[in-house]
Design a protein around this motif. Structure first.
Motif, short mmCIF file in Angstrom:
data_model
loop_
_atom_site.label_atom_id
_atom_site.label_comp_id
_atom_site.label_asym_id
_atom_site.label_seq_id
_atom_site.Cartn_x
_atom_site.Cartn_y
_atom_site.Cartn_z
N PRO A 229 37.92 -9.01 18.75
CA PRO A 229 39.12 -8.79 17.94
C PRO A 229 39.25 -9.75 16.75
O PRO A 229 39.93 -9.43 15.78
N ASN A 230 38.61 -10.89 16.84
CA ASN A 230 38.79 -11.87 15.77
C ASN A 230 37.76 -11.77 14.65
O ASN A 230 37.75 -12.60 13.75
N TYR A 231 36.88 -10.80 14.76
CA TYR A 231 35.81 -10.70 13.77
C TYR A 231 35.96 -9.42 12.94
O TYR A 231 35.80 -8.31 13.47
N PRO A 232 36.26 -9.56 11.65
CA PRO A 232 36.48 -8.35 10.84
C PRO A 232 35.19 -7.63 10.42
O PRO A 232 35.23 -6.45 10.08
N ALA A 233 34.05 -8.31 10.44
CA ALA A 233 32.83 -7.72 9.86
C ALA A 233 32.36 -6.44 10.58
O ALA A 233 32.01 -5.46 9.90
N PRO A 234 32.35 -6.40 11.92
CA PRO A 234 31.85 -5.17 12.55
C PRO A 234 32.67 -3.92 12.18
O PRO A 234 32.09 -2.85 11.95
N VAL A 235 33.98 -4.07 12.08
CA VAL A 235 34.81 -2.92 11.70
C VAL A 235 34.47 -2.48 10.27
O VAL A 235 34.30 -1.29 9.98
N ALA A 236 34.33 -3.47 9.38
CA ALA A 236 33.98 -3.16 7.99
C ALA A 236 32.63 -2.46 7.92
O ALA A 236 32.43 -1.51 7.14
N LEU A 237 31.72 -2.90 8.75
CA LEU A 237 30.38 -2.30 8.80
C LEU A 237 30.47 -0.82 9.18
O LEU A 237 29.81 0.04 8.59
N ILE A 238 31.32 -0.55 10.15
CA ILE A 238 31.48 0.84 10.59
C ILE A 238 32.07 1.69 9.46
O ILE A 238 31.65 2.83 9.24
N GLU A 239 33.01 1.10 8.72
CA GLU A 239 33.58 1.83 7.57
C GLU A 239 32.48 2.18 6.56
O GLU A 239 32.46 3.27 5.99
N CYS A 240 31.56 1.25 6.35
CA CYS A 240 30.47 1.49 5.40
C CYS A 240 29.56 2.60 5.91
O CYS A 240 29.13 3.47 5.14
N VAL A 241 29.26 2.57 7.20
CA VAL A 241 28.38 3.60 7.76
C VAL A 241 29.08 4.97 7.69
O VAL A 241 28.45 5.99 7.41
N LEU A 242 30.39 4.95 7.89
CA LEU A 242 31.14 6.19 7.75
C LEU A 242 30.98 6.75 6.33
O LEU A 242 30.75 7.95 6.14
N ALA A 243 31.04 5.85 5.36
CA ALA A 243 30.87 6.28 3.97
C ALA A 243 29.46 6.83 3.75
O ALA A 243 29.27 7.81 3.01
N ALA A 244 28.47 6.23 4.42
CA ALA A 244 27.09 6.72 4.28
C ALA A 244 26.99 8.15 4.80
O ALA A 244 26.20 8.95 4.29
N CYS A 245 27.78 8.47 5.83
CA CYS A 245 27.73 9.81 6.41
C CYS A 245 28.53 10.82 5.59
O CYS A 245 28.17 11.98 5.48
N SER A 246 29.65 10.34 5.03
CA SER A 246 30.61 11.30 4.49
C SER A 246 30.66 11.37 2.97
O SER A 246 31.27 12.28 2.42
N GLN A 247 30.03 10.41 2.29
CA GLN A 247 30.17 10.40 0.83
C GLN A 247 28.80 10.33 0.15
O GLN A 247 27.83 9.90 0.75
N PRO A 248 28.76 10.68 -1.13
CA PRO A 248 27.49 10.55 -1.85
C PRO A 248 27.06 9.08 -1.90
O PRO A 248 27.91 8.18 -1.81
N TYR A 249 25.76 8.87 -2.08
CA TYR A 249 25.21 7.51 -2.01
C TYR A 249 25.97 6.51 -2.88
O TYR A 249 26.35 5.44 -2.41
N LEU A 250 26.20 6.85 -4.13
CA LEU A 250 26.81 5.86 -5.03
C LEU A 250 28.24 5.53 -4.61
O LEU A 250 28.70 4.39 -4.78
N GLU A 251 28.94 6.52 -4.07
CA GLU A 251 30.30 6.25 -3.57
C GLU A 251 30.22 5.30 -2.38
O GLU A 251 31.00 4.37 -2.25
N GLY A 252 29.24 5.57 -1.51
CA GLY A 252 29.03 4.71 -0.35
C GLY A 252 28.73 3.28 -0.77
O GLY A 252 29.20 2.32 -0.17
N MET A 253 27.95 3.15 -1.84
CA MET A 253 27.62 1.81 -2.34
C MET A 253 28.88 1.07 -2.78
O MET A 253 29.00 -0.14 -2.59
N LYS A 254 29.83 1.82 -3.36
CA LYS A 254 31.09 1.18 -3.79
C LYS A 254 31.86 0.67 -2.57
O LYS A 254 32.42 -0.43 -2.60
N VAL A 255 31.88 1.50 -1.53
CA VAL A 255 32.59 1.10 -0.31
C VAL A 255 31.95 -0.17 0.25
O VAL A 255 32.62 -1.14 0.62
#
Ligand code: NAD
Length: 697
Positions: A229-255
């Motif tokens: 619960p005290n570590y924000p990075a894993p959640v952020a990582l999952i958000e990025c992977v979600l972007a890789a699945c759901s958005q075009p590459y360049l949009e994912g790069m922005k995320v």
């Protein structure tokens, strides 16, 4: 100055990254690669480009020396460089040997093809610094190796071998012959790409194939939120992977960029990056230089085959150093060997040790009842009873039989190493090696430098610490050394809190919620309350001015020594370690308060944290001031690796700096007024640092 070696061999330009030790991708190296690739593209003779390492590594990733400096944000950024490679009109082939980590791996994923030597290892370890891969790693990896694998790989941050990466489709060809032929192989591969007119394959053009990614990632997010619960990075990582699945590459790069930049500023990541450098700093000792002579340790003696002796022996057996163990009776030796055997058998059963390794380790262990048999050892570690007379007798015997130059180490936790050294005619060869229990598991090793310990002996033991995979921290001689000296006040304050109104579970829960792996009362029950009791009895005589609550004595007087007696500050079911609150403890506490006229008051969570953690800070500052620790970060490493202090807070000294020393001293001032305990006078070092506008770390 160019940090690459670039040659054109027939139609292939070979660009070798040449920035020892690990080809860290600092600005100068990024510039060199960019320039070389630019030239290769412009050169009509060149048909393909091979990117590889000049030494035996591809690239260890970002240059950590650049973190937080302007170079890290100066073009060409790694993302710019990777973009440039991807847009190259000529195929770029990564030829990967040795470490291919972090930004280095992202660079390789920016190439059109990847060949790897079988010895290569791959990792995206950014998560261990509270970050995530920030140069396209989160977007590219799932596109190649799949969503689940990519997520596991990045959230764990551990390395995998080239064969595994090849199986997962990340490596186009694996080379199993000698490293000296690897460049030639890569060159040949490049020529084939050209000859066969293969496409300029870009990972960014692929998509992640995982039908129900949203549900999977929601599940993953809930899991990491609950487990860390005290570590924000894993959640952020999952958000990025979600972007890789759901958005075009360049949009994912922005995320990915947004999350990366945000994580860089979190106190958690700052603390983790600090700990990373702190660990490396531990081995730097001002009067030890590159040319300090080291002794060779080819065989070790361990004196005492009890709890610590057995664990200590295992460390050396694991590192391939034969051990001879000595005790006073055959029965003790047999028990010691049986424990070691059982430990190894468990590891064997879990598949973490091969039968061959098991056999080798057990065969490297021998036992004796006679000091005469220690004649040929290069070093001994003594772990006999914690009594000065016993240590005296052992060290005198060792002095008589050991060969000249052998190192005599003691595992004492409380006794004076200088006094122990004085029992020998060779105090320069005596040193403290304070292992933590269980000694085969705990990372911390306090290396206690006596007044007469020679530089050679210290340097050898520090090196040996690394060999047995410990975090070795130098401590001067004082009661409790760095760790236990601070711990004594932490526990002292914890017991005072309970005397004044808290419950043991309230204190434990507050500190565990704050991030400590184990609260002070659960920890005392685990270590044995009688150990602290024995130390306090000594203190009552030696240091009568120190204020101890005698409540802890009342617990011991009731025979509540902790887990080993099935009851302590909690009670324990037979054979189990779960701490269960016990009404009988509450009765003892209330009786104690009544006997001592203590009116119980309500104690807040904040007060619990301040009185315990600030006690660590204040004693830590005194330790630093006295020169017992070489630097504040050494104290932090002791607490991070030996006492379950939360990594995301960086250690007690770093934490003090993060809250601000002025604020820390202000709270200490109020505690001094409130408790009249002179301990709470802020250490002069803290006051000096405030005045000079400095920090502890
Ligand atoms: P232990 O009682 O489990 O083992 C001590 C062993 O030493 C026994 O096997 C005993 O037979 C043997 N021994 C006693 N006198 C001897 C002698 N004259 N010659 C040879 N062998 C002798 O004790 P332990 O917990 O392993 O502690 C050993 C040392 O390690 C102590 O100095 C202790 O303070 C220190 N230490 C203990 C811990 C811990 O958590 N247990 C942690 C750090 C340091």
């Amino acid at each position: 100055m160019s940090l690459t070696q670039s040659t054109v061999n027939q139609s292939v330009q070979i660009i070798k990254l040449s920035y020892p030790p690990v080809n860290g991708l600092g600005l100068a190296l990024r510039r060199s690669i960019f320039k070389d690739v630019q030239e290769a593209i412009a050169n009509p003779l060149v048909k393909a480009i091979v990117l590889t390492g000049a030494n035996s590594v591809f690239s260890g990733g970002a240059d950590i020396k650049e973190f937080g400096k302007s170079e890290s944000s100066t073009e060409p950024l790694l993302t710019t460089l990777i973009d440039f490679l991807e847009r190259s009109s000529k195929p770029v082939i990564a030829a990967i040997q040795g470490a291919c980590m972090g930004g280095g791996f992202e660079l390789a994923m920016g190439c059109h093809y990847r060949v790897a030597h079988a010895d290569a290892i791959f990792a995206l370890p950014e998560i261990k610094l509270g970050l995530l891969p920030g140069a396209g790693g989160t977007q590219k990896l799932p596109r190649v190796i799949g969503l689940e694998r990519a997520l596991n790989f990045m959230t764990q941050g551990d390395s995998v071998k080239a064969a595994q990466m090849s199986e997962w489709g990340m490596v186009d060809e694996l080379f199993t012959k000698g490293l000296d032929q690897f460049t030639e192989f890569a060159e040949q591969f490049a020529k084939e790409v050209v000859a066969q007119n293969k496409p300029l394959a870009r990972i960014r053009d692929l998509s992640v194939d995982y039908p129900n990614y949203q549900a999977y990632l929601d599940f993953a997010k809930n899991t990491v939120k609950a487990s860390a619960p005290n570590y924000p990075a894993p959640v952020a990582l999952i958000e990025c992977v979600l972007a890789a699945c759901s958005q075009p590459y360049l949009e994912g790069m922005k995320v990915e960029r947004e999350h990366f930049l945000e994580l860089m500023t979190t106190p958690q990541s700052k603390a983790m990056r600090y700990a990373f450098t702190a660990e490396r700093a531990c081995s730097k000792i001002p009067d030890i230089t590159e040319d300090t002579q080291l002794k060779e340790i080819k065989k070790l003696g361990v004196i005492g085959s009890g709890t610590m002796g057995g664990g200590i022996a295992m460390n050396f057996l694991n590192a391939g150093i034969p051990v001879i163990m000595l005790d006073t009776t055959q029965e003790s030796l047999d028990r010691g060997v049986a424990t070691i055997r059982k430990n190894y058998e468990n590891t064997l059963a879990k598949g973490k040790l091969s039968k061959d390794q098991y056999d080798k380790r057990m065969a490297s262990l021998s036992t004796t009842l006679s000091f005469e048999d220690l004649k040929d050892v290069d070093m001994v570690v003594e772990a006999v009873f914690e009594e000065m007379q016993v240590k005296e007798s052992v060290f005198k015997k060792l002095d008589a039989v050991l060969k000249p130059g052998a190192i005599l180490a003691t595992n004492t936790s409380t006794l004076d190493v200088d006094v122990i050294a004085s029992f020998t005619k060779r105090p320069q060869d005596v040193i403290g090696t304070h292992f933590f229990s269980p000694a085969n598991v705990m990372k911390l090793l306090e290396v206690v430098r006596g007044k007469k310990t020679s530089r050679e002996v210290l340097a050898t033991v520090m090196k040996l610490g690394k060999k047995i995979k410990k975090t070795a921290v130098v401590s001067g001689v004082c009661d409790g050394f760095i760790g236990n000296r601070m711990l004594e006040h932490y526990i002292r304050m914890s017991v005072q809190l309970v005397e004044q109104g808290a419950t043991p579970q309230q204190v434990d829960q507050a500190l565990e919620k704050w991030g400590m792996v184990m609260g002070p009362f659960r920890m005392s029950d685990l270590a044995g309350n009688d150990i602290g009791w024995a130390i306090r009895k000594r203190r009552y005589v030696e240091k009568p001015s120190v204020i101890y609550s005698k409540l802890a004595d009342a617990i011991c007087e009731a025979g509540r020594y902790g887990q080993k007696t099935g009851k302590g500050w909690y009670r324990y079911e037979a054979g189990q370690r779960k701490a269960i609150p016990d009404p009988q403890v509450q009765t003892i506490i209330e009786q104690f308060r009544a006997d001592h006229n203590v009116q119980a008051v309500k104690i807040s969570e904040q007060e619990i944290i301040e009185r315990t953690i600030y006690a660590l800070i204040n004693e830590g500052a005194r330790i630093l001031e006295e020169g017992i620790a070489l630097r504040a970060s050494d104290i932090d490493m002791v607490y991070l690796t030996g006492y379950g202090f939360p990594l995301f807070r960086g250690g007690p000294m770093k934490y003090a700096d993060q809250i601000g020393l002025f604020n820390v001293a202000a709270v200490m001032g109020s505690l001094l007024a409130q408790t009249k305990d002179s301990f709470w006078s802020p250490a002069p070092l803290i006051l000096k640092a405030i005045e000079e506008g400095k920090s502890l770390t």
